[in-house]
Design an enzyme around this catalytic site. Sequence first.
Site, short mmCIF file in Angstrom:
data_model
loop_
_atom_site.label_atom_id
_atom_site.label_comp_id
_atom_site.label_asym_id
_atom_site.label_seq_id
_atom_site.Cartn_x
_atom_site.Cartn_y
_atom_site.Cartn_z
CB SER A 24 2.41 4.90 1.88
OG SER A 24 1.84 3.57 2.48
NE ARG A 124 5.97 -8.61 5.46
CZ ARG A 124 5.34 -7.23 5.28
NH1 ARG A 124 5.99 -6.38 6.08
NH2 ARG A 124 4.42 -6.95 4.61
CD GLN A 171 4.93 -3.13 0.65
OE1 GLN A 171 5.44 -4.48 0.42
NE2 GLN A 171 4.63 -2.56 1.85
CG ASP A 317 -1.87 -1.71 5.75
OD1 ASP A 317 -1.27 -2.91 5.38
OD2 ASP A 317 -1.20 -0.59 5.20
C1 S3P Z 1 2.08 -0.03 1.24
C2 S3P Z 1 1.52 -1.03 0.49
C3 S3P Z 1 0.77 -2.19 1.40
C4 S3P Z 1 0.46 -1.83 2.75
C5 S3P Z 1 1.83 -1.38 3.34
C6 S3P Z 1 2.33 0.02 2.70
C7 S3P Z 1 2.97 0.75 0.42
O1 S3P Z 1 1.50 -3.52 1.17
O2 S3P Z 1 0.08 -3.10 3.44
O3 S3P Z 1 1.62 -1.11 4.50
O4 S3P Z 1 3.27 1.94 1.07
O5 S3P Z 1 3.12 0.80 -0.75
P1 S3P Z 1 1.55 -4.36 -0.14
O6 S3P Z 1 1.81 -3.69 -1.15
O7 S3P Z 1 2.11 -5.50 0.09
O8 S3P Z 1 0.10 -4.72 -0.44
#
Ligand code: S3P
Length: 436
Positions: A24, A124, A171, A317
């Site tokens: 991230s 997705r 995200q 995750d």
């Molecule tokens: C992430 C947010 C999560 C996570 C992904 C990384 C990020 O997703 O599952 O592996 O870096 O912001 P979501 O925002 O869909 O929950």
Amino acid sequence: MDWIVRKSSALQDEVVLDVPGDKSISHRAVMLASIANGVSRIDGFLDGADTRATVNIMRQLGAKIIEHSRTSLEVHGVGLHGLRKPSADLDCGNAGTGMRLLAGLLCGQNFPSTLTGDASLSKRPMQRIIQPLQLMGAQIDSENEQRPPLKIQAVDALHGVSYRPAVASAQVKSAVLLAGLYANGTTRVDEIVPTRDYTEQLLREMGWPIEFGPGFAQVQGKAELRAVDINVPGDFSSAAFALVAAIISENTVTKIRNVGLAKARIGLFEALRLMGADVKIENQRDTFAGPVGDVVASSSKLHAIDLPTELVADMIDEIPIFCVAAARANGVTRIRGAAELRVKESDRIHAIASNLERMGVRVTQFDDGMDIEGGCELNAADLQAFDDHRIAMSLSVLAGQVEAVSQIRGVENVATSFPKFVETMSRLGYAIEVTA
Ligand code: S3P
């Protein structure tokens, strides 16, 4: 590509490991450094396919990125308005984070761009970002029911919004905030559950006007980012595999060094403690990305739990590897409130349930979770990773506990987040053989 997994050999008393950089933070660091003024240095960068895709995209958009090594980047930022029209589509590979955050960054530019992805990413849902970005004035076309590719049109201006996403998603929050950099006025996001705040932390570190706290973030548009030096900590999501492997193996203590421990990331730690696991944190220190420290896990006897739903977002995750721990815990572990697992790199509820069943574990699926009857005898099996890195790695941790040989099919995408996984697990005594 497949893996053949044999029972792990006896472990040394104490194993010390490092894991790759946080995915991230790596995505965000290279995106923001590319639109900063000046030269940023990123150390500990994740050398994985997902984050490499983002590096390539930022280069296509005009940033100069020099690699001192695979994990150490020098990013010459082009300034907030310095990105240029790419001459080809921008391929995000398998990366949902890459695509959703880049959509936020690109929808306020005065040039068009197209974001594409691999077969998994192309399935997705993108409506969750398209909708708020359109509210800000963005023009984004998608394919079959708001799925990639995303065709982003040039716009003259975006305007700030106040937005409350329907799902707990860092995200979505980040996409809106990144669009907010290019918007007139204030852009605010209020969350139903607080999620990881690395976008906010990095923006503050780089001098952008931002206010945030658990569950909210607010940026002003049209300021400037200054270059910074960033040390990316190890990814807790990658450490999680070694952590659970150590706990369910016999007679071992494993230390994983330099792991990011932000609260919104370590729900698994709390869940394992509730199951009776012997896990602790040492050498903790504060960084811009929250606490970082060493995680120490010892062989433990686990018991089943009802996973508190308030932990789910903080371990979204890690649910696949948590299910592996549940399969080794005595009693029925119940997971609910995790419907987001259906729209990750694979349908993770189906992926985990179907594979655990093949290994002899009784699992009941629900729309938003599972019941897992743990503690039973396991058998080796022919397993399917569904091209999902976290499913592949989780299954190998469990398959390595069984006397006979298991096969895990479709493991290529482990390279997206943890290219040296097989090597790292061999330090834990796991014998994983790669076959074509
Ligand atoms: C992430 C947010 C999560 C996570 C992904 C990384 C990020 O997703 O599952 O592996 O870096 O912001 P979501 O925002 O869909 O929950």
